[in-house]
Design a protein around this motif. Structure first.
Motif, PDB file in Angstrom:
ATOM      1  N   THR A  91     -31.943  34.781  51.509  1.00 13.62           N
ATOM      2  CA  THR A  91     -31.915  34.286  52.888  1.00 13.62           C
ATOM      3  C   THR A  91     -32.481  32.876  52.969  1.00 13.62           C
ATOM      4  O   THR A  91     -31.928  32.008  53.658  1.00 13.62           O
ATOM      5  CB  THR A  91     -32.731  35.231  53.795  1.00 13.62           C
ATOM      6  OG1 THR A  91     -32.249  36.561  53.634  1.00 13.62           O
ATOM      7  CG2 THR A  91     -32.604  34.820  55.253  1.00 13.62           C
ATOM      8  N   ALA A 126     -31.830  29.619  55.882  1.00 12.11           N
ATOM      9  CA  ALA A 126     -32.313  30.260  57.101  1.00 12.11           C
ATOM     10  C   ALA A 126     -33.706  29.749  57.459  1.00 12.11           C
ATOM     11  O   ALA A 126     -34.498  29.360  56.585  1.00 12.11           O
ATOM     12  CB  ALA A 126     -32.342  31.774  56.924  1.00 12.11           C
ATOM     13  N   ARG A 168     -29.265  30.913  61.456  1.00 13.56           N
ATOM     14  CA  ARG A 168     -29.912  32.159  61.030  1.00 13.56           C
ATOM     15  C   ARG A 168     -31.429  32.012  61.121  1.00 13.56           C
ATOM     16  O   ARG A 168     -31.985  31.008  60.657  1.00 13.56           O
ATOM     17  CB  ARG A 168     -29.497  32.474  59.594  1.00 13.56           C
ATOM     18  CG  ARG A 168     -29.794  33.855  59.107  1.00 13.56           C
ATOM     19  CD  ARG A 168     -29.174  34.006  57.733  1.00 13.56           C
ATOM     20  NE  ARG A 168     -29.401  35.318  57.155  1.00 13.56           N
ATOM     21  CZ  ARG A 168     -29.038  35.669  55.922  1.00 13.56           C
ATOM     22  NH1 ARG A 168     -28.417  34.781  55.159  1.00 13.56           N
ATOM     23  NH2 ARG A 168     -29.288  36.893  55.476  1.00 13.56           N
ATOM     24  N   ARG A 170     -27.797  34.160  64.561  1.00 13.41           N
ATOM     25  CA  ARG A 170     -28.068  35.435  63.887  1.00 13.41           C
ATOM     26  C   ARG A 170     -29.576  35.583  63.739  1.00 13.41           C
ATOM     27  O   ARG A 170     -30.237  34.729  63.135  1.00 13.41           O
ATOM     28  CB  ARG A 170     -27.374  35.456  62.530  1.00 13.41           C
ATOM     29  CG  ARG A 170     -27.529  36.749  61.758  1.00 13.41           C
ATOM     30  CD  ARG A 170     -26.753  36.655  60.468  1.00 13.41           C
ATOM     31  NE  ARG A 170     -26.973  37.805  59.613  1.00 13.41           N
ATOM     32  CZ  ARG A 170     -26.510  37.932  58.370  1.00 13.41           C
ATOM     33  NH1 ARG A 170     -25.763  36.946  57.855  1.00 13.41           N
ATOM     34  NH2 ARG A 170     -26.749  39.005  57.654  1.00 13.41           N
ATOM     35  N   GLU A 227     -32.636  38.050  62.396  1.00 19.47           N
ATOM     36  CA  GLU A 227     -32.890  39.170  61.489  1.00 19.47           C
ATOM     37  C   GLU A 227     -34.398  39.405  61.358  1.00 19.47           C
ATOM     38  O   GLU A 227     -35.205  38.512  61.603  1.00 19.47           O
ATOM     39  CB  GLU A 227     -32.312  38.882  60.100  1.00 19.47           C
ATOM     40  CG  GLU A 227     -30.850  38.537  60.072  1.00 19.47           C
ATOM     41  CD  GLU A 227     -30.408  38.125  58.680  1.00 19.47           C
ATOM     42  OE1 GLU A 227     -31.143  38.427  57.714  1.00 19.47           O
ATOM     43  OE2 GLU A 227     -29.349  37.490  58.562  1.00 19.47           O
TER      44      GLU A 227
END
Length: 906
Positions: free
Chosen positions: A14, A19, A179, A202, A204
């Motif tokens: 990631t 990100a 992200r 996005r 997460e």
């Protein structure tokens, strides 16, 4: 090299994809960044792009700065309000609201926290304003008024900044991110959630680690042993694997910080407490910050600035004198000690600060070659600098004056600062910058307001020393969440800490807080959060140990319900120093030194100074007498409100001396009319106060005119009652006042001063010793002669002793308490036989002389056993406990009884 504190494998892909990683605190962000750098090095890379890893608050500040740098109009309309400015405006809002109570400063922090919750949890203000909950309605009223004040000063609150950042993302002024990865979060406020949802395509959350093996549980006897057990456990693992990361989680670390630090230092670096040890960073990292005000350097600065006040508590002045952080502390040490004794001798609980200058001037005169360098001169310049400006000034002007005064006083001292003190000084400079920003929200303030605000800022400013990375990490619960260790121990798994107890905010409706899932509002939320953290920690290391105490003082503790099903292991981590201690104990021979006798005392050629007091002390406790009169041990005087007991007693003595020196006999007293009676008493009191104030180190005006007037009235009432008793006596004349007398006691010359000697009409002498406190005749008839003073007076009388005793003059008792040949001879007198003494004066005097000679022989022989011969000697001898250590004698008695040591023989 130490292992990383974060398993980068869980987020490697990631982060490599670009990100943004957000964490709840700076610590976790740094550790993820360190792990990423170490991983890149391990893969043989020589250069790599810096990853985007930030603490959430830092990232939001960066977003705001991007809006400002981009000249986005809404962001340019107001500047972020500094914490000091926000607090100041809250206090102003509450001070102007009659319903806010009498303590706006204390209530402001509560209101500010409640308003932040309301804004971050996006509570509808219109609904809150209609709530039957009175606190909610008040909070809306105060909060809106506070935001209005911010707006008038061109400032924006933190919640307003967040709302603008959200708007910036929504309107495209801030580019959306592809992200965002959240690492280590247990919960988020709705306002933060909204920003993140708008900011990222996005969003997460980092998956929790998988547990490697089942945790174990350990039960300890009490919190102190639990911390010590954790320290030994951590030290054993650190020695076994120097690269291992060891975590210690303490949920209540903020409150236990000092205790945890002390216990870990004791076990990991046992020599840290020796005075010759230079400062070095501890062998562990401790995450809990301490208030800046608790650091010695800042305490000294605030104490020095407090000298601008007219009066200070005596303990604060004592701290100033004992502080090494100003002037030439090493060279001035003896003089400062003498000044402290003189300051305490004044007996004032809150002495005037001008008294500190005077006692320093007397203790250490200015040096001939550099008179401006003396501490008294420095304090004089401090007082002069305050008088040179207006009474009310802007905060910036106060800051400039305070810095000038600290420089003039030589703060932070002549000794080079160590690294910790240097960091404290840097934080102090930042604090002064924050202090000066209050000029944007306030006009001018008084000295008291400026000092109070500076004290509050220092109290609320956290100080966390920067130290090198360490193998052992001691963390709070939220600071440890998200980190990975090789060994992890979590403390305080009792029912008081896991799950955390509820504490809803008192200014918001509890039902509303629970419905919105606000912090500390419901037991269900705290249980879920506690279980999530418990599971996270259980998977955060290869070895995990949960521990709890069984008892805290008188409180019996139960293990947390989350421990159900865990295997308990015995707490058998051995103290690495234990074998050394046992070896030393096994090889040692306990030796008792006979300290029951000191060097003999040869009678001096002249009178023995303070002989009567020496004899009285010897009668009560020989060791304490030896300490006081042979070794010169004297307790420091304690402060009192107004005049102390000694001063009040002296004033009565002086008043009676002046009164009877003028009257001379009972006939003159009886001839006084009412007005003349009162006039004579007032004149005697005036004479006594004039005599007292001539000898007092404190000027009359600084003792308090109102207090002195009350003391005059008190003495007048006591003298009126005493003279009324004097009229009821048989006729007498006063033969001596403050009479110097001499006595040869078997070769020991004693000089004493008798308060008063009367001649009765029948020809006999009456000796009176004034007592303004408690007194008892029983010591005159005791086997050891516990009250030798009256006996000495009696032996010094040359002829015709008829009676002697105490003239009791206090609020409880007024009259005579003494002995006479005939119990009816004088009101309040008792016969000799009635007290258990021989029937005649001669036999009584012979008995007293023999007992006084016994005491005198003990003194000359150096006899100093630790024995309390009276309850009073034990009660009032507590000041000598550090010398006589009487508490340890019970243990020695038990050792003797068990045969561990041999009984001493004289």
């Amino acid at each position: 090299m130490l292992n990383p504190l974060f398993d980068i494998g869980r987020a490697r892909d990631t982060i490599a994809a670009g990100a943004l990683v957000l964490t709840p605190n700076l610590r976790l962000a740094r550790k993820i960044r360190d792990a990423w750098d170490g991983d890149c090095l391990g893969r043989g890379e020589s250069t790599w792009l810096a990853p985007s890893i930030f603490a959430l608050d830092s990232w939001l500040d960066d977003c705001w700065q991007q809006l400002v740098d981009g000249a986005w109009p809404p962001a340019l309309a107001a500047a972020p309000a500094r914490p000091a400015q926000q607090q100041w405006l809250w206090e102003q809002v509450l001070a102007e609201d009659d319903r806010a109570g009498a303590n706006p400063r204390g209530f402001a922090e509560l209101a500010q926290r409640g308003w932040r919750l309301a804004r971050e949890w996006q509570l509808p203000l219109a609904d809150l304003a209609r709530e039957p909950h009175e606190g909610a309605r008040a909070l809306v009223r105060w909060g809106l008024a506070w935001e209005g004040r911010l707006a008038r000063h061109g400032l924006a609150s933190g919640a307003e900044q967040l709302a603008l950042v959200r708007r910036g993302f929504a309107e495209g002024s801030l580019p959306r991110l592809p992200r965002i990865l959240l690492a280590g979060f247990q919960s988020l406020a709705p306002l933060h959630e909204d920003i993140l949802k708008v900011a990222a395509h996005r969003l997460e959350e980092l998956a929790p680690p998988a547990p490697s093996r089942a945790p174990r549980a350990v039960a300890c006897q009490d919190p102190e042993r639990e911390i010590a057990s954790a320290a030994r456990w951590a030290m054993a693992r650190a020695r076994r694997d120097p690269a291992a990361r060891i975590g210690i989680v303490v949920p209540d670390l903020a409150a236990l910080r000092n205790r945890v630090e002390r216990v870990f230092l004791h076990h990991l670096e046992p020599d840290w407490c020796w005075p010759d040890q230079p400062y070095r960073p501890p062998p562990f990292n401790l995450s809990a910050a301490s208030p800046l005000v608790e650091t010695p350097l800042v305490t000294a600065a605030l104490d020095l600035l407090a000298l601008n006040r007219q009066r200070l508590a005596v303990d604060q002045l004592a701290r100033v004198l004992n502080s090494p952080f100003w002037g030439r502390a090493a060279a001035e040490g003896p003089a400062r000690a003498g000044a402290l004794v003189a300051l305490l001798d004044a007996g004032l609980a809150e002495p005037p600060t001008s008294l500190l200058r005077r006692v320093l001037e007397n203790a250490l005169p200015p040096r001939d070659h550099d008179p401006e360098a003396s501490p008294a001169s420095r304090l004089t310049r401090l007082a002069d600098s305050l008088r040179q400006g207006p009474r009310a000034r802007p905060f910036g002007a106060w800051r400039a004056l305070f810095e000038h005064q600290l420089d003039a006083l030589g703060w932070p001292g002549e000794r080079p600062l160590n690294s910790l003190e240097y960091q404290v000084r840097e934080h102090w400079a930042t604090l002064l910058d924050e202090f000066a920003t209050l000029d944007n929200v306030a006009s001018t303030v008084t000295l008291e307001e400026a000092l109070g605000e500076l004290q509050r800022l220092a109290t609320n400013a956290p100080f966390q020393a920067e130290t090198p990375d360490a193998q052992i990490q001691i963390l709070g619960t939220l600071e440890a969440a998200g980190l990975q260790f090789d060994h992890l121990r979590v403390l305080q798994l009792d029912d008081r800490h896991w799950p955390e107890s509820t504490a809803p905010h008192p200014l918001l409706p509890v039902a509303l807080q629970r419905a919105r899932g606000m912090p500390r509002a419901s037991p269900e939320r705290e249980l879920a959060l506690g279980r999530a953290l418990f599971d996270l920690f259980g998977a955060s290391a290869g070895e995990v140990v949960f521990s709890h105490a069984l008892q805290d003082g008188d409180i019996h503790l139960q293990p947390s319900a989350l421990l159900a099903g865990l295997e308990y292991a015995p707490d058998q981590v051995e103290d690495p120093f234990h074998p050394w201690i046992e070896t030393i104990r096994a090889s040692a021979r306990l030796e008792l030194v006979d300290d029951r006798r000191g060097p003999p005392l040869a009678p001096p050629p002249g009178p023995l100074p303070r002989a009567s007091g020496f004899l009285a002390a010897q009668a009560g406790c020989p060791f304490n007498a030896f300490a006081a009169y042979r070794l010169g041990a004297e307790p420091l005087p304690g402060p009192s409100t107004g005049l102390d007991a000694l001063a009040r007693g002296n004033l009565i003595h002086y008043s009676l001396e002046a009164l009877w020196r003028d009257l001379g006999n009972q006939g003159a007293l009886a001839a006084l009319g009412d007005d003349e009676w009162r006039h004579r008493i007032a004149a005697a009191i005036d004479d006594a106060f004039a005599r007292f104030l001539r000898r007092s180190p404190v000027p009359p005006g600084e003792l308090g005119e109102r207090h002195l007037a009350l003391e005059r009235a008190r003495i007048a009432a006591l003298l009126d009652r005493w003279l009324t008793w004097e009229l009821a006596r048989p006729a007498f004349s006063v033969e001596g006042l403050e009479l110097d007398s001499h006595l040869d006691l078997d070769g020991l010359a004693i000089r004493m001063r008798i308060d008063r000697v009367d001649r009765q009409g029948s020809g006999g002498l009456v000796i009176i010793d004034y007592k303004t406190g408690a007194s008892s005749l029983s010591g005159l008839a005791s086997e050891r002669l516990l009250s030798p003073q009256l006996a000495l007076y009696a032996l010094a009388a040359t002829d015709g002793l008829a009676a002697l005793g105490y003239g009791q003059i206090n609020a409880r008792t007024t009259g005579f308490s003494g002995l006479a040949r005939d119990g009816n001879f004088l009101p309040g007198a008792r016969g000799l036989a009635e007290l258990g003494l021989p029937d005649t004066w001669q036999d009584t005097l012979n008995e007293w002389r023999n007992k006084l000679i016994e005491l005198k022989n003990e003194i000359c022989n150096g006899d100093a056993p630790l024995v309390f011969h009276s309850r009073e000697a034990a009660t009032y001898g507590g000041d000598f406990a550090p010398l006589n250590r009487w508490q340890g004698w019970e243990r020695i008695a038990r050792l003797k009884a068990s045969g561990a040591v041999a009984e001493l023989t004289p």
